[in-house]
Design a protein around this motif. Structure first.
Motif, mmCIF file in Angstrom:
data_model
loop_
_atom_site.group_PDB
_atom_site.id
_atom_site.type_symbol
_atom_site.label_atom_id
_atom_site.label_comp_id
_atom_site.label_asym_id
_atom_site.label_seq_id
_atom_site.Cartn_x
_atom_site.Cartn_y
_atom_site.Cartn_z
ATOM 1 N N THR B 114 -20.045 -66.255 4.272
ATOM 2 C CA THR B 114 -20.425 -66.056 2.752
ATOM 3 C C THR B 114 -19.231 -65.560 2.045
ATOM 4 O O THR B 114 -18.965 -65.868 0.942
ATOM 5 N N ARG B 115 -18.404 -64.863 2.753
ATOM 6 C CA ARG B 115 -17.338 -64.293 1.731
ATOM 7 C C ARG B 115 -16.090 -65.192 1.870
ATOM 8 O O ARG B 115 -15.245 -65.080 0.875
ATOM 9 N N ASN B 116 -15.950 -66.245 2.589
ATOM 10 C CA ASN B 116 -14.872 -66.869 2.888
ATOM 11 C C ASN B 116 -14.919 -68.476 2.557
ATOM 12 O O ASN B 116 -14.145 -69.157 2.159
ATOM 13 N N ALA B 117 -16.135 -68.995 2.989
ATOM 14 C CA ALA B 117 -16.238 -70.375 2.883
ATOM 15 C C ALA B 117 -16.575 -70.691 1.451
ATOM 16 O O ALA B 117 -17.617 -71.098 1.137
ATOM 17 N N GLU B 118 -15.653 -70.705 0.466
ATOM 18 C CA GLU B 118 -15.941 -70.996 -0.960
ATOM 19 C C GLU B 118 -16.599 -72.159 -0.995
ATOM 20 O O GLU B 118 -17.279 -72.443 -2.191
ATOM 21 N N TRP B 119 -15.813 -73.311 -0.318
ATOM 22 C CA TRP B 119 -16.556 -74.605 -0.664
ATOM 23 C C TRP B 119 -18.019 -74.702 -0.529
ATOM 24 O O TRP B 119 -18.664 -75.672 -0.934
#
Ligand SMILES: Nc1ncnc2c1ncn2[C@@H]1O[C@H](COP(=O)(O)OP(=O)(O)OP(=O)(O)O)[C@@H](O)[C@H]1O
Ligand SMILES: [Mg+2]
Lengths: 242, 331, 304
Positions: B114-119
């Motif tokens: 949730t914090r990193n997979a912006e796409w």
């Protein structure tokens, strides 16, 4: 002989609350005697020995070591009182070597090295490879190690739970002879055995247990001639045959 | 007046959503004896699943399919169930605490996604924009909040009734039988691993439902909403209410949510300014104390389980048969 | 690549230290202890307190040891922290876990450990604040081992690796050469038989907590020395130490050490292929892989 080494009276014990396995068992182990407990599978023989050794909670009754009440004593204190217990199964530490197993039981002995050497000397097959992990031993050698661990502490009372189970006839006979020999040196032995005929030949006194209760007991010689015992445990007719 | 009522509606909506999650956990822990250390991940799967399927499209972002609410909600539930299935398959045959560790791991992994997979998840800024059901038709925000509350309560009632029927059915009895004596259950010819897996997946799906409702309530979701404390809150709700008792689960949800919001309000109001940064810390300690205190002094909770098979409780029975350190020595 | 590998080895040493006590406690008490990694944070912060105290009391102790940023005060504080953390671990067991295990089963202890972790972590936050801290403000310069590819190593890192390995070696010798070590291994294998052999279980449980607490404290101080102190540090190590115990097989001390290095190195190398934000999930992937391929770990025995 000076009075009983161990006296059990009206012992009740079990694994689950309100479900006793032993329902009032009594017995006397005379000093320097070989006293046997026999009985069908599930009779509670192992449970009796475990309860004496402090490993199963006792709900009623008494266990006396000589004059001393040891009912429900913490199991780790039994060794210090001279009681050695050899369980029926899992009676050595497989992940420890022969030497480590012995050193462990001798942990508190001031003359550990000497006693360890003495004990090993009694069992040449073990002395050959003291660095071997107990898990790698054959069944007979494992049983030997378990006996060695019990003997190492110089016990006055030994509780042996089917020490000959699973051994070759020769090894089984050796273990029983060893036990018999120890009583000559003043050790009192409480022995659980499956082999009734052999037991009645070797033991001084014998208790028959069933369903958690005493059934018959008496000197081994007398039980050997007892028709009921012969009928049930020695396979009746064959005894009568030549 | 409307202020009070609308706060009450908000309070009850949140309490209802959390109660649904607690019911899901109760099926796992209370009835089947499964420890889920990553409740937040299954709740979050429902929430993110709903937003991805039902949210509005954004540049450079996967999802935003603007699917209708029921479909998006079902998608989120399915996602939670799928994750639970994968974890369960791997761990439910093993020692009981592997599931605890693996689910905790799911929560950590979920948080990093949730914090990193912006796409996919929008990263720290989260996902926003969701057409809440009937919002446009109702128009008035106050009326809408009441309608939403009614919907949450309807879901809660449905989940409650469904689970009550389930735990009273032969299947529910089997679950408790497995919890209390796995060997005996196996000897009846039942496959405990399969039954446990089903209970774990179903419980997680219920948590996913709660997460979906949560996301649709705010029409926004971000990693902030999915803080690890959520797992602890839901656990505290269950243990306070009474594990194994569905009514207790609901009661616990309301009580703990009231204590949480109430203490937050009091701390914000009365704690000295330099302390404001630490109001959350104090609340976390309170949740921890509730959990440990209940386990030590009232493990059966406020409303104890009524359907227990044995009086001594499952774990105690299981323990006595196993070779462990705790049985004999009175230290 | 090589830099990541080096950093991974260092992290691995810290994870290994943290995992040794966990694997023993998990095996002996049969529950996954989610509060265990908090002992690392407790150790690190206790060391901070005593470091400051010793520095204030004995100015000479402020002198750094050789090229390290570690000074004599912190070295002494490390020893105190190990003892204090061991005692805290025993105290937590007596206060909470023992009461629960006398009445309920292992899963209730897992549950309680969740609560204990939350309490400990937030008490630390309350006492020491949310901000990250350092033992020493002095900058420890890194030594350049190679320029192309660029490989840097700090003297502190070398010290930490050496000290961690030394602690593991000492514990290995205790396990394999002393009757106390035999007793620990005996209890791990068969508690009932260990009692028959004259081993007091409650003493061994206390010993495991003591050892676990002390090693975790060292791990915490080592991490803080090469990185920083933060109240969340225990929590951040929780998944790595669990992964190390599962890789090694629950109950295997040597497995935990190996598992720790595997987890550390894998996390270090993971930086090569994934953004750093995903690294916290790396231990989870390792756990999944182990559960798929070898559920009882490298050295574990099957247990129900
Ligand atoms: N750990 C245990 N937990 C619960 N019940 C047990 C346990 N061990 C034995 N029992 C039960 O206690 C009863 C007596 O068992 P015990 O082992 O004492 O019999 P035994 O006479 O030694 O039999 P055997 O000849 O097979 O060794 C049996 O019904 C058995 O199922
Ligand atoms: Mg037997």
């Amino acid at each position: 002989m000076s009075g009983p080494a161990l006296t059990v009276t009206g012992l009740e014990a079990g694994y689950v609350r309100d479900l006793p396995v032993l329902r009032g068992v009594s017995l006397r182990l005379e000093s320097g005697s070989l006293t046997a407990i026999i009985g069908p599978n599930g009779a509670g023989k192992s449970t009796l020995i475990k309860a004496v050794a402090g490993l199963v909670p006792v709900t009623a009754g008494r266990v006396l070591l000589g004059e001393r009440d040891i009912t429900g004593l913490r199991p780790d204190l039994m060794q210090g009182l001279g009681i050695a217990y050899v369980p029926q199964t899992d009676n050595v530490f497989r992940s420890l070597t022969i030497r480590e197993n012995l050193a462990l039981v001798l942990r508190r002995a001031p003359d550990r090295a000497r006693r360890l050497a003495q004990t090993l000397a009694m069992f040449p097959p073990l002395a050959e490879r003291p660095g071997l992990r107990a898990g790698a031993l054959s069944g007979g050698q494992r049983q030997m190690l378990a006996m060695a661990m019990a003997l190492a502490i110089g016990p006055s009372v030994m509780l042996l739970d089917e020490p000959s189970a699973g051994l070759s006839p020769k090894a089984a006979a050796e273990v029983l002879e060893l036990a018999r020999g120890l009583t000559g040196r003043g050790v009192s032995i409480l022995l659980v055995e499956q082999n009734v005929r052999e037991t009645l030949r070797l033991a001084d006194h014998c208790y028959i247990l069933a369903e958690g209760r005493n059934q018959i007991d008496g000197p081994a010689e007398r039980l050997r001639g007892d028709p009921v015992v012969a009928e049930i445990y020695l396979g009746g007719r064959r005894v009568a045959a030549p | 007046m409307i202020g009070v009522v609308s706060y009450l509606a908000f309070f009850l909506t949140m309490a209802g959503i959390l109660a649904i999650a607690v019911l899901g956990l109760n099926l796992q822990w209370g009835n089947t004896g499964l420890f889920n250390g990553g409740v937040v991940a299954f709740f979050g799967a429902g929430a993110y699943g709903l937003m991805i399927l039902g949210g509005r499209p954004e540049a450079g972002q996967f999802g935003g399919f603007q699917l209708p609410f029921p479909v998006a909600l079902a998608g989120g539930v399915l996602l939670a169930a799928l994750i639970a299935w994968a974890v369960g398959i791997l761990t439910l045959r093993l020692r009981h605490d592997y599931l605890a560790i693996a689910t905790f791991g799911v929560a950590v992994a979920f948080e990093s996604v949730t914090r990193n997979a912006e796409w996919l998840t929008g990263g720290a800024k989260g996902l926003r924009g969701f057409h809440r059901p009937l919002e446009a038709a109702i128009g008035d925000p106050f009326l809408f909040s009441l309608a939403f509350l009614a919907m949450v309560l309807a879901f809660l009632a449905a989940v409650y009734l469904g689970l009550e029927r389930l735990v009273r059915s032969p299947y529910g009895r089997l679950l408790r039988a497995i919890r209390e004596d796995e060997t005996a259950a196996r000897s009846l010819g039942k496959n405990p691993a399969r039954l446990r897996l089903a209970a774990f997946v179903l419980g997680s799906a219920v948590m996913g439902l709660a997460g979906g409702l949560y996301a649709s309530f705010y029409a926004f979701i971000s990693p902030q909403d999915m803080a690890p404390i959520l797992t602890f809150q839901i656990w505290a709700m269950l243990i306070v209410g009474g594990a194994g008792n569905n009514r207790g689960a609901i009661l616990g949800a309301v009580l703990i949510w009231a204590a949480w919001t109430g203490s937050g309000f009091l701390l914000a109001r009365h704690a000295p300014a330099e302390f404001q940064l630490y109001t959350g810390t104090i609340q976390y300690i309170m949740i921890g104390l509730v959990i440990v205190g209940m386990l030590m002094w009232r493990p059966q909770g406020l409303l104890p389980e009524r359907l227990a098979i044995s009086q001594t409780g499952g774990e105690a029975a299981r323990r006595s048969a196993s070779r462990d350190l705790t049985g004999r020595e009175t230290e | 690549m090589i830099q990541n590998l080096l950093d991974g080895v260092l992290t691995g040493a810290i994870v290994s230290l943290g995992a040794i006590g966990l694997t023993m406690a998990m095996h002996m008490l049969r529950f996954a202890n989610f509060s265990y990694a908090e002992l690392m944070a407790i150790g690190a912060y206790v060391a901070l307190v005593f470091d400051r105290l010793f520095e204030a009391l004995i100015p000479a102790a402020r002198a750094a040891i050789g090229p390290l940023s570690l000074n004599w005060a912190l070295a002494a504080a490390l020893v105190v922290a190990m003892a204090a953390t061991g005692l805290s671990a025993v105290a937590i067991d007596r206060l909470v876990f023992r009461r629960i295990r006398q009445r309920a089963g292992p899963l209730s202890m897992v549950f309680a450990s969740f609560g204990v972790a939350l309490i400990l972590r937030n008490l630390i936050t309350l006492i020491f604040g949310l901000k990250a801290q350092l033992y020493s403000q002095e900058i420890a310069f890194a030594v350049i081992l190679s320029r192309d590819p660029l490989i840097l190593i700090k003297p502190d890192q070398v010290f930490v690796l050496a000290a961690a390995l030394a602690l593991m070696l000492i514990f290995h010798l205790v396990l394999t050469r002393t009757t106390f070590g035999f007793a620990l291994r005996a209890v791990a294998e068969n508690p009932a038989l260990a009692q028959v052999a004259g081993v007091r279980l409650s003493a061994m449980v206390a010993a495991v907590w003591m050892i676990g607490g002390a090693l975790s404290a060292a791990a915490g101080v080592f991490y803080a020395l090469t990185n920083h102190l933060a109240p969340t540090m225990g929590h951040n190590f929780l998944l790595p130490v669990f992964a190390a115990t599962i890789v090694g097989g629950i109950g295997s001390v040597h497995g935990a050490v190996l598992g720790g290095f595997i987890v550390g190195i894998a996390s270090g190398l993971a930086l090569q292929i994934m953004p750093s934000g995903y690294v916290p999930a790396m231990p989870f992937l390792i756990i999944l892989a182990v559960l798929l391929l070898r559920p009882h770990g490298l050295f574990g025995e099957e247990q129900a």
